[in-house]
Design an enzyme around this catalytic site. Structure first.
Site, PDB file in Angstrom:
ATOM      1  N   GLN A 294      -4.531  75.419  50.389  1.00  0.00           N
ATOM      2  CA  GLN A 294      -5.089  74.163  50.882  1.00  0.00           C
ATOM      3  C   GLN A 294      -4.721  73.007  49.950  1.00  0.00           C
ATOM      4  O   GLN A 294      -4.855  73.115  48.729  1.00  0.00           O
ATOM      5  CB  GLN A 294      -6.607  74.260  51.000  1.00  0.00           C
ATOM      6  N   TYR A 323      -6.062  86.131  59.690  1.00  0.00           N
ATOM      7  CA  TYR A 323      -5.248  85.023  59.169  1.00  0.00           C
ATOM      8  C   TYR A 323      -5.535  84.835  57.682  1.00  0.00           C
ATOM      9  O   TYR A 323      -5.835  83.737  57.215  1.00  0.00           O
ATOM     10  CB  TYR A 323      -5.535  83.730  59.932  1.00  0.00           C
ATOM     11  N   GLU A 344      -2.749  89.734  57.861  1.00  0.00           N
ATOM     12  CA  GLU A 344      -1.845  88.586  57.895  1.00  0.00           C
ATOM     13  C   GLU A 344      -0.463  89.086  58.317  1.00  0.00           C
ATOM     14  O   GLU A 344      -0.035  90.158  57.884  1.00  0.00           O
ATOM     15  CB  GLU A 344      -1.792  87.944  56.502  1.00  0.00           C
ATOM     16  N   ASP A 392      -9.371  81.820  60.770  1.00  0.00           N
ATOM     17  CA  ASP A 392      -8.858  80.529  60.291  1.00  0.00           C
ATOM     18  C   ASP A 392      -7.452  80.360  60.853  1.00  0.00           C
ATOM     19  O   ASP A 392      -6.460  80.451  60.127  1.00  0.00           O
ATOM     20  CB  ASP A 392      -8.859  80.508  58.761  1.00  0.00           C
ATOM     21  N   CYS A 419      -8.659  73.808  62.340  1.00  0.00           N
ATOM     22  CA  CYS A 419      -7.959  72.575  61.980  1.00  0.00           C
ATOM     23  C   CYS A 419      -7.589  71.775  63.224  1.00  0.00           C
ATOM     24  O   CYS A 419      -6.835  70.806  63.134  1.00  0.00           O
ATOM     25  CB  CYS A 419      -6.715  72.881  61.148  1.00  0.00           C
TER      26      CYS A 419
END
Length: 462
Positions: A294, A323, A344, A392, A419
């Site tokens: 991030q 994720y 992932e 996420d 997001c």
């Protein structure tokens, strides 16, 4: 064409017409919205309540785009101090709006998406969690290198173009990152390095990428070049490290393709380490040039703390981290639960997550490279029963197959970190159809001065 106003004919608008309009709203991308004789126009650098002269740039069937020619009335919410370069490039497309009003805008984006897409209006959307200092927050920069007025320049492209606007102060980036970019630019000018020419497919240097640990202060410099053989590397490295002792990693990436992608496949460490190290919520992370980490460390911590609080976990709980990336969210949860299972699809990220778990002495977090759907089916067969599934996803949101697979695991809670409010609302609607109820909604501002908004929501099994 006949106007909605009875009996009155209006002239069809065309490019370069100038009309006076009132701005009534902001689009989800932060453009001013003006309505004129049945048309909806989108105008950059225009705010609700403002009255402007607008030049028509483009007209479609029912909508169009315009630009401000003159202001007749300015909004009290306008930030008059912003440099218009940040609006033209999109670096800070909400920089002309006061920060308090940016937070209100982002809350409204979430509310509107939930209502218009999921039909939800009876769940409170909390006020957006904002930053105390909403500038110079980005711990990563990716800037193109081009020739402008006969010399190598760094900056950002004008919106919707590949015309570089030279910039020295990037407004939302860590100031040390800006200093390193500018120093590297000036140094490479002295070495007469040829910048990339996208049209002619010539030149050497395409991009400069810089990462800086928010807490560690360690810096990484990546030079993206069109070919492996480069300039006098030793001399360049010596001068950079002398001026910036915090630079612990200098990497070359080779990208010889005609593409908008920043990185090619090949990386070469020219100096120091392959990674920098930084911390988040007490855990340390090794961050490579390619790692997803991030870009706003302070607000990412608040985002993850919100997700942890919403999940309300105990030492007996099991969490699935879909994720999972390099493990930042899952490892933040690991301290408070029995076990974390992360999945992932990017194998390099899984290796990073495993290394980060070892780096922090965390032994109850397990990461696999797989699709989430397949991994969850395998875990279900192994008798793993999660209390919470943490998601996420990227901006496109969740797939139907993922939603079905997650519901089949039967978690009591689903904690969704988003997001993109639109795809989040779409996915929430589907979860509600499958027996989950929306309980909490908290927007978080990871990207001040821009229209982007992150959000944490909690879904509970009915």
């Amino acid at each position: 064409m006949v106007s909605p106003r009875k009996g009155k004919r209006i002239r069809m608008l065309k490019k370069n017409d100038i009309i006076q309009v009132a701005i009534s709203d902001l689009s989800h991308e932060g453009a001013g919205v003006a309505k004129h004789d049945g048309f909806v126009f989108f105008v950059d650098n225009a705010l609700p309540e403002e009255v402007i002269d607008m030049r028509v740039l483009k007209v479609n069937k029912n909508s169009g785009f315009g630009k401000v020619e003159a202001y007749h009335y300015l909004s009290s919410a306008r930030n008059a101090d912003v440099n218009l370069t940040y609006l033209r490039t999109g670096i800070a497309d909400l920089g002309h709006l006061t920060y308090e009003d940016q937070l209100t805008f982002k809350k409204k984006q979430v509310q509107d998406s939930l209502y218009k897409i999921a039909g939800i209006s009876d769940v409170t959307v909390e006020s957006t969690i904002g930053m105390t200092e909403p500038l110079a927050y980005r711990n990563k920069a990716q800037v193109p290198v081009r020739r402008v007025n006969g010399q190598l320049e760094t900056g950002f492209f004008r919106k919707h173009s590949h015309d570089l606007i030279p910039i020295s102060d990037y407004y939302i980036q860590d100031k040390e990152i800006d200093r390193l970019i500018n120093f590297t630019r000036d140094l490479l000018r002295r070495f007469d390095i040829k910048p990339y020419d996208e049209t002619e497919q010539t030149g050497l240097l395409r991009n400069i990428v810089v990462r800086r640990g928010h807490y560690s202060g360690e810096m990484m410099l990546v030079l993206v070049t069109t070919r492996p053989k480069v300039f006098r590397v030793d001399q360049v490295i010596e001068k950079i490290v002398e001026a910036f002792p915090a630079v612990v990693s200098i990497i070359q990436n080779i990208n010889d393709k005609n593409t908008n992608a920043i990185f090619g496949k090949d990386f070469k460490t020219l100096y120091g380490k392959d990674t920098i190290t930084d911390s988040m919520l007490g855990n340390n992370y090794a961050i490579s040039a390619q790692s997803f980490y991030q870009v706003n460390t302070v607000m990412a911590e608040k985002l993850y703390q919100t997700a942890i609080a919403f999940s309300d976990l105990s030492k007996d709980d099991i969490v699935i981290d879909a994720y999972s990336g390099i493990g930042t969210i899952g490892l933040s949860f690991a301290k408070t639960v029995k076990a974390v299972y992360g999945v992932e699809v990017i194998e390099a990220a899984v290796r990073d997550a495993q290394q980060n778990a070892a780096l922090n002495g965390i032994t109850n977090a397990y990461f696999v490279a797989d699709t989430a759907e397949h991994a969850m089916a395998t875990w279900a067969k192994d008798g793993i029963k999660p209390s919470v599934i943490l998601v996420d996803p990227p901006r496109k949101g969740l797939t139907e197959s993922f939603i079905q697979a997650s519901v089949a695991m039967g978690p009591q809670k689903i904690t969704y970190v988003s997001c993109n409010p639109a795809t989040m609302a779409r996915d929430i609607k589907r979860y509600q159809e499958l027996g989950y109820k929306l309980a909490k909604v908290q927007p978080v501002d990871l990207f001040p001065q821009t229209h982007h908004v992150e959000c944490v929501v909690l879904l509970i099994k009915e």
